[in-house]
Design a protein around this motif. Structure first.
Motif, PDB file in Angstrom:
ATOM      1  N   ILE A 106       8.288  -3.382   0.925  1.00 20.51           N
ATOM      2  CA  ILE A 106       8.103  -4.076   2.189  1.00 20.51           C
ATOM      3  C   ILE A 106       9.277  -3.712   3.081  1.00 20.51           C
ATOM      4  O   ILE A 106      10.440  -3.995   2.762  1.00 20.51           O
ATOM      5  CB  ILE A 106       8.040  -5.607   1.999  1.00 20.51           C
ATOM      6  N   ASP A 127       6.679 -12.917   5.491  1.00 18.82           N
ATOM      7  CA  ASP A 127       6.424 -12.189   4.242  1.00 18.82           C
ATOM      8  C   ASP A 127       6.754 -13.039   3.018  1.00 18.82           C
ATOM      9  O   ASP A 127       6.400 -12.670   1.896  1.00 18.82           O
ATOM     10  CB  ASP A 127       7.243 -10.896   4.192  1.00 18.82           C
ATOM     11  N   SER A 168      11.477  -6.598   6.619  1.00 16.30           N
ATOM     12  CA  SER A 168      10.949  -7.884   6.126  1.00 16.30           C
ATOM     13  C   SER A 168      10.981  -8.965   7.216  1.00 16.30           C
ATOM     14  O   SER A 168      11.940  -9.072   7.992  1.00 16.30           O
ATOM     15  CB  SER A 168      11.761  -8.354   4.917  1.00 16.30           C
ATOM     16  N   VAL A 217      12.522 -14.808   1.918  1.00 16.86           N
ATOM     17  CA  VAL A 217      13.088 -14.027   3.010  1.00 16.86           C
ATOM     18  C   VAL A 217      14.129 -14.887   3.710  1.00 16.86           C
ATOM     19  O   VAL A 217      13.821 -15.956   4.247  1.00 16.86           O
ATOM     20  CB  VAL A 217      11.994 -13.585   4.006  1.00 16.86           C
TER      21      VAL A 217
END
Lengths: 114, 115
Positions: B79, B86, B82, B113
Motif C-alpha cells: 500500500i 486504509d 497510506s 495508520v
C-alpha cells in the motif's frame, strides 16, 4: 454494490435454542456461502450451495445445517446453539462460469450465544 | 489441502508512507486465484486486488499492488501513500479454479495508520 442482505444483523440467543440466519440476494448468482469469522481464524467456510437444493459442507460444518429452496435465499440454522457458535457470520455469493469471479459479501450477522 | 498464512497479526504505518503486508500459501495446484480483501470497522468485506496465478505480471489497483512470487508461494500487498481510510483488517484469500469458487482465508493483518 452487490445485492446481498443478511438478517438479522445482530442477535443474542440462549444456549440450546435453535437459530436461523437468512441470506437474500438479488443478483441471481448460482453460488452462495456461509462463513464464520473469529479472531485468530479469519473466515472459515461453514456450508455452501451450488444451486437450489444443492448444498455441501465446508470445513466447520458441525452443528450447522443449511437450506436453499430458492435461488435468492440461503438459510443457515444452528439446531441447538452453543457458546462456541458465538461469532460473526457472513454470507457470500459468486457467479458461475466466469473466470476469476470475485465473491461478494453481505454485511455480516453478529451472533452471541449466552 | 490448501492453506493461507498471514504471519503479521498487526502492522502500523505512518500516513503517506508505504507498507507491505505478507501472505504465503500452500497448494499443489498450478492454476489458482489470489485475493486481498479489506475489512474496515464497518465489517464490510471489500475486494482490494486480485491475481491470477497464470499471469506473471503483478496486479496493480491505484495505490495497491502485489508482489506475486509463484515459486515461493508468496503474495504480498503493498500500500503506497497510506491514508487514514486504509486502516482496516486485511485478509489474503486463495481460490481453486474449480467451479465452486470457495475461498480459503488467512487469519488477517490489522493495519493501523498513524496521522
Amino acid at each position: 454494490d452487490a445485492g446481498i442482505t443478511q438478517s438479522p444483523r445482530h442477535k443474542v440467543t440462549e444456549t440450546g435454542t435453535p437459530v436461523t440466519l437468512r441470506c437474500h440476494q438479488t443478483e441471481n448468482h448460482r453460488y452462495m456461502y456461509w462463513y464464520r469469522q473469529d479472531p485468530g481464524h479469519g473466515l472459515r467456510l461453514i456450508h455452501y450451495s451450488y444451486g437450489v437444493k444443492d448444498t455441501d459442507k465446508g470445513e466447520v460444518s458441525d452443528g450447522y445445517s443449511v437450506s436453499r429452496s430458492k435461488t435468492e435465499d440461503f438459510l443457515l440454522t444452528l439446531e441447538s446453539a452453543t457458546s462456541s457458535q458465538t461469532s460473526v457470520y457472513f454470507c457470500a455469493i459468486s457467479d458461475h462460469g466466469k473466470v476469476n469471479t470475485e465473491a461478494f459479501f453481505g454485511q455480516g450477522t453478529r451472533l452471541t450465544v449466552v | 489441502a490448501q492453506t493461507v498464512t498471514q504471519s503479521q497479526p498487526e502492522m502500523s504505518v505512518q500516513e503517506a508512507e508505504t507498507v507491505t503486508l505478507s501472505c504465503t500459501y500452500d497448494t499443489s495446484e498450478s492454476d489458482y486465484y489470489l485475493f486481498w480483501y479489506k475489512q474496515p470497522p464497518s465489517r464490510q468485506m471489500i475486494l482490494v486486488i486480485r491475481q491470477e496465478a497464470y499471469k506473471q505480471q503483478n496486479a496493480t489497483e491505484n495505490r495497491f499492488s502485489v508482489n506475486f512470487q509463484k515459486a515461493a508461494k508468496s503474495f504480498s500487498l503493498k500500500i503506497s501513500d497510506s491514508q487514514l481510510g486504509d486502516a482496516a483488517m486485511y485478509f489474503c484469500a486463495y481460490r481453486s479454479p474449480g467451479a465452486t469458487n470457495k475461498l480459503i482465508f488467512g487469519t488477517g493483518t490489522l493495519l493501523a495508520v498513524q496521522p
